[in-house]
Design an enzyme around this catalytic site. Structure first.
Site, short mmCIF file in Angstrom:
data_model
loop_
_atom_site.label_atom_id
_atom_site.label_comp_id
_atom_site.label_asym_id
_atom_site.label_seq_id
_atom_site.Cartn_x
_atom_site.Cartn_y
_atom_site.Cartn_z
N GLY A 9 11.36 7.25 9.26
CA GLY A 9 10.85 5.92 8.97
C GLY A 9 11.93 4.89 9.25
N CYS A 10 11.91 3.80 8.54
CA CYS A 10 12.90 2.74 8.73
C CYS A 10 14.31 3.30 8.50
CB CYS A 10 12.63 1.59 7.76
SG CYS A 10 13.86 0.28 7.85
N PHE A 11 15.18 3.07 9.46
CA PHE A 11 16.51 3.67 9.37
C PHE A 11 17.42 3.03 8.33
CE2 PHE A 11 17.54 1.54 13.79
CZ PHE A 11 17.43 0.26 13.26
N TRP A 12 17.11 1.81 7.88
CA TRP A 12 17.94 1.17 6.86
C TRP A 12 18.03 2.01 5.59
CZ3 TRP A 12 14.94 -4.10 6.91
CH2 TRP A 12 15.21 -4.79 8.09
N ASP A 87 5.65 1.26 6.80
CA ASP A 87 6.08 1.16 8.19
C ASP A 87 5.21 2.05 9.07
OD1 ASP A 87 8.27 -0.55 7.58
OD2 ASP A 87 9.42 1.19 6.90
#
Length: 165
Positions: A9-12, A87
């Site tokens: 998913g979102c890498f942050w 996401d």
């Protein structure tokens, strides 16, 4: 030192989550296994085919690949396709990308446990497991984003960001 590439998913959020564990020496967010060279964030968001990915350098004397993947599976839905949390899109697919053949055994052990759990619940396993084709570092403002922007969106619950303590 070993390196593995994890898309979740979102890498942050995945970067911040992984940074808390002893043995994780360095993380870097970027774009992996896509068809073009050095894509921009805007291109990735427009379905370039790359996955938002975290490059994880780890000390196998402190954390095994099995243990690292156990943590990874704590914060992703391995049955979801191109979606984690809110996401949605091909860039948010889940994947374990390896650059060393020796990692296959540890990956197989960790994945077999998750597959058993999913089989018991009737859900499919949808995490890509492939050799790394390419990895391009994301723009600097994405690196350690949630450290710089503590209120930023993340599909991983905040309570998971301090479980190593």
């Amino acid at each position: 030192m070993q390196t593995i590439y994890l898309a979740g998913g979102c890498f942050w959020g995945l970067q911040k989550f992984l940074d808390q564990f002893d043995g994780i020496e360095e993380t870097e967010v970027g774009y992996a296994n896509g068809p073009t060279k050095n894509p921009s964030y805007e291109e990735v968001c427009k379905s370039s085919g790359h996955a938002e990915t975290v490059k994880v350098d780890f000390d196998e004397e402190k954390i095994s690949i099995d243990e690292l993947l156990k943590y990874y599976f704590m914060v992703i839905d391995p049955s979801s396709i191109n979606k984690q949390g809110n996401d949605v899109g091909v860039q948010y697919r889940t994947g374990i990308y390896y650059s060393e053949e020796g990692h296959i055994w540890g990956i197989s052990r960790a994945v077999s446990e998750i597959k058993k759990e999913l089989d018991n619940s009737g859900k499919p396993f949808n995490v890509e497991i492939k050799p790394l084709e390419n990895f391009y570092s994301a723009e600097e403002y994405h690196q350690k984003y949630l450290e710089k922007n503590p209120g930023g969106y993340c599909h991983i619950p905040g309570t998971m960001m301090n479980i190593a303590k």
